[in-house]
Design an enzyme around this catalytic site. Structure first.
Site: not given
Ligand SMILES: C[S@@+](CC[C@H](N)C(=O)[O-])C[C@H]1O[C@@H](n2cnc3c(N)ncnc32)[C@H](O)[C@@H]1O
Length: 288
Positions: A51, A161
């Site tokens: 990632r 979020d």
């Protein structure tokens, strides 16, 4: 089901482009825990490497040590946000765990309607850990379908979020057409409009019900509530028990008496809090 695009195929340790030691991994792991509450476990080296490798490449760095030093420096503050975005898991889907939306359309709305006589037509839903917005849009569509008189209500959905890129995508409400696969055609046709090649956009009527905001669940919350319903699904799986205890206590404080909390299929409140009663299928009612 949406795919986790953050993790590409990972090269073996010997073929790696960037050096990534156990110490580097442990540092990133404890930083993630401290900043977001997410616990990665000791075996996610490959995931973290995959990632973050593209960030190192983009920044022209050679080692994870360099990257770690950068995100800890004053110039690296913005990059730290990108690191956190990259390390969170955002998998989601429209009408995921549909029994929660069925419960919302029937039992929850029936009770909220009954209370509305004394409390005004106020309706508040919070999608906490909303990812790219499929969950709050599913809730908005559920309200539009179940409440023909919604215009007479003060109805709002808060969608939050920690991942700023997810909040941005959610506010746009634009998705690949493939994300409608498996959705009932009457819903897909009525609540989505085509938006260029192979894309769809949620209709304005549903978008207007939702406010998307950046919010860290383990930080300060500006809102006062009360909420009638909180969705916090597939978010706390990576939080330790103490973090979960504090979080669910705060949810109970913000829910209206008798309000509902929906959690994910692999989550539970056993040994975490006694302020909710389990009604079944990960639907909880606030009781204290
Ligand atoms: C797997 S997704 C779940 C999305 C949606 N609730 C669902 O069930 O389909 C988990 C989301 O929680 C968010 N998240 C993780 N830790 C968070 C935190 N500390 N504060 C706010 N959001 C967080 C992630 O960014 C991610 O978008």
């Amino acid at each position: 089901m949406a795919v986790d695009t953050k993790t590409a195929d990972t090269p073996s340790v010997e073929d790696r482009e960037f050096s990534f030691s156990t110490g580097d991994y442990d540092f990133l792991r404890s930083m993630l825990k401290e900043k977001t509450g997410i616990e990665l476990g000791p075996t996610k080296h490959n995931m973290v490497y995959a990632r973050l490798a593209k960030r190192l490449r983009k920044l022209g760095m050679k080692t994870f040590r360099q990257y770690i030093e950068f995100i800890g420096s004053a110039e690296g503050t913005a990059e730290l946000g990108t690191t956190l975005n990259a390390l969170t898991t955002n998998l989601t889907k429209f009408f995921r765990e549909n029994h929660h939306f069925e419960h919302l359309a029937t039992t929850a709305l029936q009770e909220i309607r009954a209370r509305a006589v004394s409390q005004g037509r106020r309706l508040r839903i919070w999608s906490a850990g909303c990812s790219s917005g499929e969950e709050p849009y599913s809730a908005a569509i559920t309200l539009l379908r179940a409440m023909p008189d919604i215009k007479q209500w003060d109805a709002k959905i808060l969608a939050t979020d920690i991942d700023t890129e997810m909040v941005r995508r959610g506010s746009e409400g634009i998705y690949p057409a493939s994300s409608l696969e498996g959705m009932a055609p009457d819903i897909a046709n009525k609540y989505f409009e085509s938006y260029g090649d192979d894309k769809v956009r949620v209709v304005a009527e549903a978008r207007n019900l939702i406010s998307f905001k950046h919010l860290n669940l383990i930080g300060n919350w500006p809102m006062k509530g009360p909420f009638d319903v909180i969705f916090c699904r597939n978010v706390v799986i990576y939080f330790d028990k103490d973090t979960q205890r504090v979080l669910f206590d705060r949810y109970a404080n913000l829910l209206a008496p008798g309000g509902f909390l929906y959690i994910g299929h692999s989550e539970n409140l056993f040994g975490i809090t006694e302020r909710f009663k389990l009604l079944g299928r990960n639907i909880h009612r606030k009781i204290a």
